[in-house]
Design a protein around this motif. Structure first.
Motif, PDB file in Angstrom:
ATOM      1  N   ALA A   1       0.711  -1.253   0.057  1.00 12.61           N
ATOM      2  CA  ALA A   1       0.184   0.006   0.293  1.00 12.61           C
ATOM      3  C   ALA A   1       0.819   1.234   0.106  1.00 12.61           C
ATOM      4  O   ALA A   1       0.646   2.223  -0.721  1.00 12.61           O
ATOM      5  CB  ALA A   1      -0.725   0.044   1.138  1.00 12.61           C
ATOM      6  N   HIS A   2       2.107   1.260   0.752  1.00 10.23           N
ATOM      7  CA  HIS A   2       2.888   2.419   0.849  1.00 10.23           C
ATOM      8  C   HIS A   2       3.601   2.434  -0.419  1.00 10.23           C
ATOM      9  O   HIS A   2       3.514   3.776  -1.193  1.00 10.23           O
ATOM     10  CB  HIS A   2       3.912   2.140   1.774  1.00 10.23           C
ATOM     11  CG  HIS A   2       3.434   2.292   3.364  1.00 10.23           C
ATOM     12  ND1 HIS A   2       3.041   3.370   3.637  1.00 10.23           N
ATOM     13  CD2 HIS A   2       3.521   1.296   4.301  1.00 10.23           C
ATOM     14  CE1 HIS A   2       2.726   3.317   5.096  1.00 10.23           C
ATOM     15  NE2 HIS A   2       3.068   1.810   5.460  1.00 10.23           N
ATOM     16  N   GLN A   3       3.983   1.269  -1.245  1.00 11.90           N
ATOM     17  CA  GLN A   3       4.429   1.642  -2.388  1.00 11.90           C
ATOM     18  C   GLN A   3       3.595   2.016  -3.524  1.00 11.90           C
ATOM     19  O   GLN A   3       3.829   2.778  -4.389  1.00 11.90           O
ATOM     20  CB  GLN A   3       5.001   0.167  -3.044  1.00 11.90           C
ATOM     21  CG  GLN A   3       6.326  -0.517  -2.107  1.00 11.90           C
ATOM     22  CD  GLN A   3       6.609  -1.751  -2.675  1.00 11.90           C
ATOM     23  OE1 GLN A   3       5.798  -2.550  -3.010  1.00 11.90           O
ATOM     24  NE2 GLN A   3       7.722  -2.193  -1.668  1.00 11.90           N
ATOM     25  N   LEU A   4       2.308   1.658  -3.574  1.00 12.10           N
ATOM     26  CA  LEU A   4       1.107   2.195  -4.508  1.00 12.10           C
ATOM     27  C   LEU A   4       1.021   3.652  -4.371  1.00 12.10           C
ATOM     28  O   LEU A   4       0.946   4.199  -5.094  1.00 12.10           O
ATOM     29  CB  LEU A   4      -0.059   1.327  -4.324  1.00 12.10           C
ATOM     30  CG  LEU A   4      -1.101   1.569  -5.392  1.00 12.10           C
ATOM     31  CD1 LEU A   4      -0.727   1.438  -6.713  1.00 12.10           C
ATOM     32  CD2 LEU A   4      -2.419   0.641  -4.899  1.00 12.10           C
ATOM     33  N   THR A   5       0.915   4.046  -2.976  1.00 16.10           N
ATOM     34  CA  THR A   5       0.486   5.279  -2.526  1.00 16.10           C
ATOM     35  C   THR A   5       1.855   6.193  -3.143  1.00 16.10           C
ATOM     36  O   THR A   5       1.498   7.160  -3.993  1.00 16.10           O
ATOM     37  CB  THR A   5       0.270   5.564  -1.404  1.00 16.10           C
ATOM     38  OG1 THR A   5      -0.806   4.895  -0.961  1.00 16.10           O
ATOM     39  CG2 THR A   5       0.083   7.051  -0.979  1.00 16.10           C
ATOM     40  N   SER A   6       2.850   5.649  -3.016  1.00 20.59           N
ATOM     41  CA  SER A   6       3.954   6.499  -3.604  1.00 20.59           C
ATOM     42  C   SER A   6       4.189   6.545  -4.841  1.00 20.59           C
ATOM     43  O   SER A   6       4.254   7.607  -5.616  1.00 20.59           O
ATOM     44  CB  SER A   6       5.329   5.842  -2.920  1.00 20.59           C
ATOM     45  OG  SER A   6       6.550   6.503  -3.452  1.00 20.59           O
TER      46      SER A   6
END
Length: 852
Positions: A729-734
């Motif tokens: 989720a962090h990677q997708l948001t970034s």
């Protein structure tokens, strides 16, 4: 001096032999399983009707003498024990998901949470107003039938929707009668403890306590939130008093309690849903609360919103702009500004979640629902397309037909709306029919096996029962309005038929202007001739409520009641007051024709015609909503919309088409009797209606679609993004942030010279150079979309070919396609590029797309 008067209710003691009656009365399974419900009716039919079919009240009012007699009646005890066995068997069979449909769910870890502002389960729980609530009730019943791990959340309206009467002038009068909570099939939600569970929500300058009630719906629970709690301010106690009542401030408070309070209620009761279904925008504030929860645990707002969105399904139900709730920004800031601080975001970011074109300064709940979910749907194929266009602003560069809004066509709960006579016939001939609702072969064979004469007779018996019921309701209505007994008898004479039952046309639904209840009356002289043919008696039954604030809708009711008083329509046209679930069940089973003529394409779905169709009633409907998907020329009649014309001409043309269908097809076919006294052609169409509608538009099919296309993907996607401390989720948001910053700099141009002809079997060759603005070739996907143009020049997409990156120089990437084309003919193609990430729920959810 007038003495003070006291009242006391003397309640009967349930004999030990009948102790299970309390268990049957405490579960809303009785609302759809007649094998359970008829136990109460057989105990005292008159009392059952007098108490509004409410088992809880019924058991308090029934006489001790009658109970004692029943406890010794071996025939009744057999029926009672059978109902208990049905109840216990149902609970056991639905303890885990249906092996075929729900096998991919883990009942120990997965849970579907379904939020809606109203639930129409039964008239004994009056927390519904119309189609949205009935649909939500059917959704819950089907979820119970399928054994899904499922909880529902709504509001406990102390007043519910209004009771409608029609006065002597044809005016709708709205009467609000508070519910006695002790009369309702609910109990305090304790979460396994000793005390009723309460939660709190924040409103400006105070905290409001919310208590939770629990209704048993088969194997699942419906939680109803109630602010009428000691210690709350009077204005806060009234938040959950009236369904869709009060001003905009009260509506906002209701939606805060439903959305934010609903999440807190589930947490307090120990539930951890893995997918959250928001049924219409009223409950969309749950998105903010769930995001706040993640932020409070240390997650950045953007990642928190991504995690929430991934596991959220949002259903929109109305293509009518007035059906989407809007709140002034000032009101949102005043009531919810604290959430911005708790989520560590500027208030402008909070307000932006509800932005929509043309609504400057207002917060759109549908927009919040879309931004806070990754799976969105309309409620029919046509409505899905309409919603895709209405909400296209959310994906501005994506063609509406390809944006993430899909559709699940509504269905109805068959066991609730299939007439008792049909259910009894099925029970005697095929005990497993309730488990075969989607078995087309079974229903084709079964319905075809019913002798035509028997089919016709059953339909006529249903009609006789309905007309008798309607006559009694109308008699009470006319008596209250001081219409003389002799005149009443003359008016109602046509409902008896005297051995020649009339063709009965029904129109019953919410009286909103776009539903065009008076379309049939644009040519009253022609209509009068149709209903007054001596050898072909026709009766028109109308029912429905207009919202108390909807004066145009109320005007339509008055127009119809005015026509009913004219000599040419007296005794042929009736408006039946106080349309509710009980009256609705009678009408959809007992009329011959179900009329529906909304303004295309504003119907969304419309389920009343489905309820009629499963009972063998023939639809005469505008080809909108579900009917456009199912009409096949043999199962009813379709009115082609004239939507290209101005409203006045459109209505005139469609009214003419409707009258043509009635005059030239419907009425002649119904009265084309053979030597046995029935219409073979009518029976053929009626059987076709049952076969085509029952299997395709039942609520189990609807739930199966939601499960396969929305719930399971959301559960899997949510678990994937939340794993390993929400790393993905962090990677997708970034990644989304990088795309948003880079996309304005993305450019594409074609390098090769387009060929105008190739030989069959030859290759379509394309080279495109892309400047990606800092993105890599792995961050995008370039496609050649191949299709054909129709006669109007509209491009019809057929397939897509992916262009592969072949080289990169000086910040530019070249994408190449070499694709053999086997077919011959004239094709068209378009070239596009869009951001791509394997963790997206929908390939176009970013809304970014460029075309060459």
């Amino acid at each position: 001096m007038t003495p003070k008067r006291y009242s006391i209710e003397v309640q009967a003691r349930i004999p030990e032999a009948l102790a299970g009656l309390n268990q049957l009365a405490g579960n809303l399974l009785y609302s759809w399983d007649r094998r359970v419900r008829r136990v109460f009716r057989h105990m005292d039919p008159e009392l059952w009707d007098a108490c509004g079919h409410n088992p809880k009240v019924f058991l308090r009012w029934i006489s001790q003498q009658r109970l004692d007699v029943l406890a010794q009646d071996k025939y009744f005890l057999e029926e009672y024990q059978y109902a208990l066995a049905v109840f216990r068997s149902y609970r056991e069979q639905t303890r885990k998901p249906h092996r075929d449909i729900g096998r991919q769910l883990d009942p120990d870890t997965d849970l579907i949470a379904y939020f809606c502002a109203e639930f129409g389960l039964h008239e004994s729980l009056p927390v519904y107003s119309g189609g949205l609530g009935i649909l939500a009730g059917d959704h819950c019943k089907a979820a119970s039938d399928l054994g899904l791990p499922f909880v529902a959340v709504g509001l406990m309206y102390h007043q519910g929707y209004f009771i409608q009467t029609i006065d002597e002038s044809g005016e709708q009068k709205a009467h609000f009668h508070p519910n006695r909570l002790e009369d309702l099939p609910i109990q305090p939600a304790t979460g396994g403890g000793d005390e009723q569970v309460h939660v709190e929500v924040q409103l400006p300058g105070r905290t409001v306590r919310v208590r939770i009630w629990e209704a048993q719906v088969g194997h699942l629970k419906l939680y109803l939130l109630d602010t009428d709690v000691a210690g709350n301010r009077d204005q806060d106690r009234a938040i959950t008093y009236q369904l869709y009542g009060g001003d905009r401030t009260n509506r906002l408070a209701q939606e805060i309690v439903l959305g934010i309070g609903g999440v807190r209620a589930l947490r307090a009761l120990g539930h951890t849903p893995t997918v959250w279904h928001i049924n219409e925008g009223h409950a969309a504030f749950q998105i903010l609360e769930r995001t706040r929860e993640h932020v409070s645990e240390g997650t950045h707002f953007d990642t928190a919103l991504e995690l929430v969105s991934t596991t959220t399904v949002f259903t929109t139900h109305t293509p009518v702009s007035a059906g989407h709730d809007l709140f002034d920004h000032g009101l949102i800031e005043h009531y919810l500004g604290y959430l911005a601080e708790e989520m560590n975001i500027p208030r402008a970011t909070l307000l932006a979640l509800g932005e929509s074109p043309g609504n400057t300064g207002q917060f759109n709940m549908t927009a919040l629902g879309l931004r806070g979910s990754r799976r969105h749907n309309g409620v029919s194929e046509i409505h899905g397309g309409v919603a895709s266009k209405m909400e296209a602003y959310h994906w501005p560069q994506v063609p509406p037909e390809e944006n993430p809004i899909g559709f699940v066509t509504n269905g109805v709960h068959v066991s609730t709306f299939l007439a008792r006579e049909w259910a009894m016939m099925l029970d005697t001939r095929s005990h497993g029919w309730r488990d075969r609702l989607m078995d087309q072969k079974f229903w084709n064979q079964y319905i075809d096996s019913i002798p035509d004469q028997s089919f016709w007779n059953l339909r006529q018996n249903l009609k006789s029962e309905t007309l008798a019921y309607v006559a009694q309701v109308l008699k009470n209505q006319y008596t209250r309005n001081r219409i003389g007994a002799a005149h009443t008898e003359r008016l109602l004479e046509g409902l008896s038929g005297h051995g020649n039952l009339p063709l009965v046309i029904g129109f019953a639904r919410r009286f909103a202007t776009y539903k065009r209840a008076t379309l049939l009356f644009r040519d009253p002289n022609r209509l009068s001739k149709l209903v007054n043919a001596a050898d072909r008696p026709v009766v028109l039954l109308f029912a429905g409520k207009a919202h108390p604030a909807d004066q145009p809708g109320q005007d339509l009711i008055r127009v119809i009641t005015d026509y009913a008083e004219q000599p040419e329509f007296a005794g042929k046209l009736f408006f039946i007051e106080n349309y509710d679930l009980a009256l609705g069940r009678k009408l959809v089973a007992g009329v011959d024709v179900w009329l529906n003529n909304p303004q295309y394409p504003l119907e969304a779905s419309g389920t009343s015609g489905q309820k009629a169709g499963i009972n063998g009633v023939l639809n005469v409907s505008v080809l909108d909503g579900w009917w456009a998907e199912t009409f096949n020329g043999e199962n009813g009649w379709g009115i082609t919309p004239h939507s290209d014309w101005e409203p006045e001409m459109r209505d005139r043309l469609e009214s003419g088409d409707l009258l043509d269908i009635l005059e030239r097809e419907v009425i002649p076919l119904y009265f084309a009797r053979n030597d046995a006294g029935y219409s073979e052609g009518w029976v053929h169409k009626s059987k076709s209606a049952m076969k085509s509608i029952l299997t395709r538009h039942n609520a189990q099919r609807m739930l199966t679609d939601y499960l396969q296309d929305y719930y399971l993907p959301a559960i899997r996607h949510g678990k994937r993004l939340a794993a390993d401390g929400a790393q993905r989720a962090h990677q997708l948001t970034s990644w989304k942030h990088r795309v948003k910053q880079a996309w304005p700099e993305v450019r594409i141009e074609r390098l090769d010279t387009p060929e105008t002809t190739i030989q069959a079997g030859g290759k379509l060759s394309i080279q495109v150079r892309a400047r990606l603005g800092g993105l890599s070739a792995d961050d995008v996907r370039m496609e050649c979309v191949v299709g054909r143009e129709d006669k109007a020049g509209q491009f019809l997409r057929q397939t897509c070919f992916k262009l592969e990156p072949t080289k990169k120089t000086d910040g530019e990437t070249v994408f190449t396609l070499e694709e053999p084309i086997a077919d011959n003919g004239l094709f068209s193609y378009e070239i596009r590029i869009f951001p791509y990430h394997p963790d997206l729920a929908h390939p176009f959810e970013t809304g970014c797309m460029l075309w060459l």
